[in-house]
Design an enzyme around this catalytic site. Sequence first.
Site, PDB file in Angstrom:
ATOM      1  N   ASP A 283      30.617  39.166  36.438  1.00 42.42           N
ATOM      2  CA  ASP A 283      30.384  38.809  37.790  1.00 42.42           C
ATOM      3  C   ASP A 283      31.211  37.783  37.893  1.00 42.42           C
ATOM      4  OD1 ASP A 283      27.267  38.246  39.399  1.00 42.42           O
ATOM      5  OD2 ASP A 283      29.464  38.493  40.118  1.00 42.42           O
TER       6      ASP A 283
HETATM    7  C1  GLC Z   1      28.532  38.068  43.442  1.00 42.52           C
HETATM    8  C2  GLC Z   1      27.351  38.670  42.838  1.00 42.52           C
HETATM    9  C3  GLC Z   1      27.427  40.194  42.283  1.00 42.52           C
HETATM   10  C4  GLC Z   1      28.641  40.655  43.396  1.00 42.52           C
HETATM   11  C5  GLC Z   1      30.034  40.070  42.985  1.00 42.52           C
HETATM   12  C6  GLC Z   1      31.163  40.688  43.790  1.00 42.52           C
HETATM   13  O1  GLC Z   1      28.537  36.688  43.260  1.00 42.52           O
HETATM   14  O2  GLC Z   1      26.645  38.267  41.934  1.00 42.52           O
HETATM   15  O3  GLC Z   1      26.247  40.957  42.417  1.00 42.52           O
HETATM   16  O4  GLC Z   1      28.683  42.122  43.073  1.00 42.52           O
HETATM   17  O5  GLC Z   1      29.863  38.688  43.213  1.00 42.52           O
HETATM   18  O6  GLC Z   1      30.903  40.428  45.035  1.00 42.52           O
END
Ligand code: GLC
Length: 748
Positions: A283
């Site tokens: 993430d």
């Molecule tokens: C965010 C979220 C995740 C998302 C990623 C890309 O912080 O935690 O769910 O897919 O970043 O946007």
Amino acid sequence: MLKRICLSLFSFYHFLMICPAQQKTIDQKVDSVMQLMTLEEKIGQMNQYNGDWDATGPITKDGEKQNQIKKGYVGAMLNVSGAGHTRALQEIAMQSRMKIPLLFGQDVIHGYRTIFPIPLAEAASWDMEAIQKSARIGALEAAAAGIHWTFAPMVDIARDPRWGRVMEGAGEDPFLGSLIAAARVKGFQGKGLGNTDAVMACAKHFAGYGAAVGGRDYNSVDMSLWQLHEIYLPPFKAAAAAGAATFMNAFNDLNGIPAAGNKYLQTDILKGRWDFKGFIVSDWGGVGEMINHGYAKNSEEAARLAVNAGCDMDMESRSYINHLANLVKAGKVGMQVIDESVSRILRKKFEMGLFDDPFRFSDTNREKEQWDNQANLVAAKEMAKKSIVLLKNDHLPGQSTPVLPIDRSVKKIALIGPLVKAKSENLGFWSFDWPDDENRIVSLWEGVQKKLGKGATMLYAQGCDITDTSRLGFAAAVATAMLADIVIVSVGERRDMTGEAKSRSDLHLPGVQEKLIQALQATGKPLVVMISAGRPLIFNWTAEHVPAILYTWWLGTKAGDAMADVLFGDYNPSGKLPMSFPLAEGQLPVYYNHFNTGRQAKDDNDRMYRSAYTDLSIYPAFPFGFGLSYTHFSYSDIQLSRSSIRPVDSLRASVTVTNNGKFDGKETVQLYIHDLFASVVRPVKELKGFKQVALKAGEKIRVEFMITAADLRFYNDQLQYIYEPGAFEVFIGTNSRDVLKTAFQLVE
Ligand code: GLC
């Protein structure tokens, strides 16, 4: 050196061209590409950058992304979309030595161009076909815009609505959550990767993220492996079994190990026990954040820990691109570890057909076709109607019928509240704003206007703001209500109040909205309260005093049309809550599948020396599975085909459901079990099945479920997934509280 690389490159493409007849397997193609790649190019495939659009996390400053793409040091981008935009970046990637295509990922969580209800609202439909279709349409529209990969479904079990990301998942139950996870994966991936309307799914956040202490986003998670396997992993396992192409790990530490560096989760369970063949992306920044966790001393150690734990791609932390080459050269990361991750990533690029045609998703004609697909809007309205939950619908004193549905002959209707004319608020968190939204999104006001036409007078007053504490608008609102035959109050949250990084300690209706409801209730006019929010909120006064309440979540582009259909009875609400609604924050976490404990309170009069609060009811405001209808469904004659079964047998459980009311309607008949005695304690109820039945007024039906020993399995204290002989109760009913009960024995 250069000559050798060019020669081998020629032979690689030569190999691909002359060998189509043998249809080399994807693995053989992956191997051929890998053999020609430098270490830096391999590591480049493990590196994902954010595009130029809004970030969803702290941005690391680095202006030379395109140069790195040209060097083959970027494997994927996120927050880049549009056939033109993706084509432009893909063209740069084709200038790299190996010409390996980029992957474009985006958070298409509940729609792309056409926004569907938030996932928690869709979960309230309990309609797997509709949920799968919603994901299918999101994929159709996203793929037409050059997107290969969605960072969805979010499948985190969530029992604590203080955590803003409950809006993104399927609620508190592993059984329902697993079915929904599989439906969403199948929806996104459609007929399979390689189709230009299929996007790679990404089951997230692996794992345990929804159990953050205190419901505080990004907070620590500490739970037994038993609870992890019993409650939090099942939806992930279902997503993997449904063929999810990718997984995303999580920001949280789990039992002391950050998910990004958690080998148990990523390698032992996912890639090992579940034999997952896709790849795992971190993430946003999660690899680098292991420094903040105090698990990695620096970015280099973070890279080593994450890659050795099984995290294949680094989203935006730059730990991999900055350190993996040195770690390999220093012998701290094995080349086979790099090759394993890179092969997983390349395999998906082959499966997506991107090596055959890197531009196959960047088709402006297809993008135009999907841009205003009317069928998608129709599906969005259908999904929205099914997501609405009727929480209350009483008669007014002296009235023979309940307040809802509103009779079309109504002459004067007042719509009051800060969300009556809201447009983009209806889209909820994780949605996209388009220039023509003002014309495309249907507000509640517009939906009612379309429904009533010139036949009725519509009155409006805002009454108050969503969060502001000013009551200056109350007088006008009350005066407006006094002129009307019926008053609809539309309250709730702004779309940015529930979602990522939106944990809240106070779950009451924000601002002075409930005070406005009180002022309007005092007029004595028939009142309907519609609550639009991304999470369970607390509104006890309203629940006690207002005769009719609809929970309308955030319903997306066609919100107003769906709400109007329900308000005027063109659709009989059928939603059932996927999460328990608490009476107070102090009651959290509250969920239906709790253990009995040694001192379970039988009811609110039995709280002394019981597992109960002395100052609060033992019950939630509304239980899991709760949802009313304009008609009334009664349950009778619960039967089992046998009083005992052996593990080889199956048991038929049945009940009669009767539509006693005046409206045709759909009921979600729910089946729960309770394993009374086992080698580990078992929940007082566990959802094990449900069936949706459509009954005309006066109709009745016999609903049957088959139960086998497999349905009775659980993880014992050795983490073996087993069933045990013994006594079981079976419950069938309209929600997790209002049920009929019977019992059977599972014998050796
Ligand atoms: C965010 C979220 C995740 C998302 C990623 C890309 O912080 O935690 O769910 O897919 O970043 O946007």
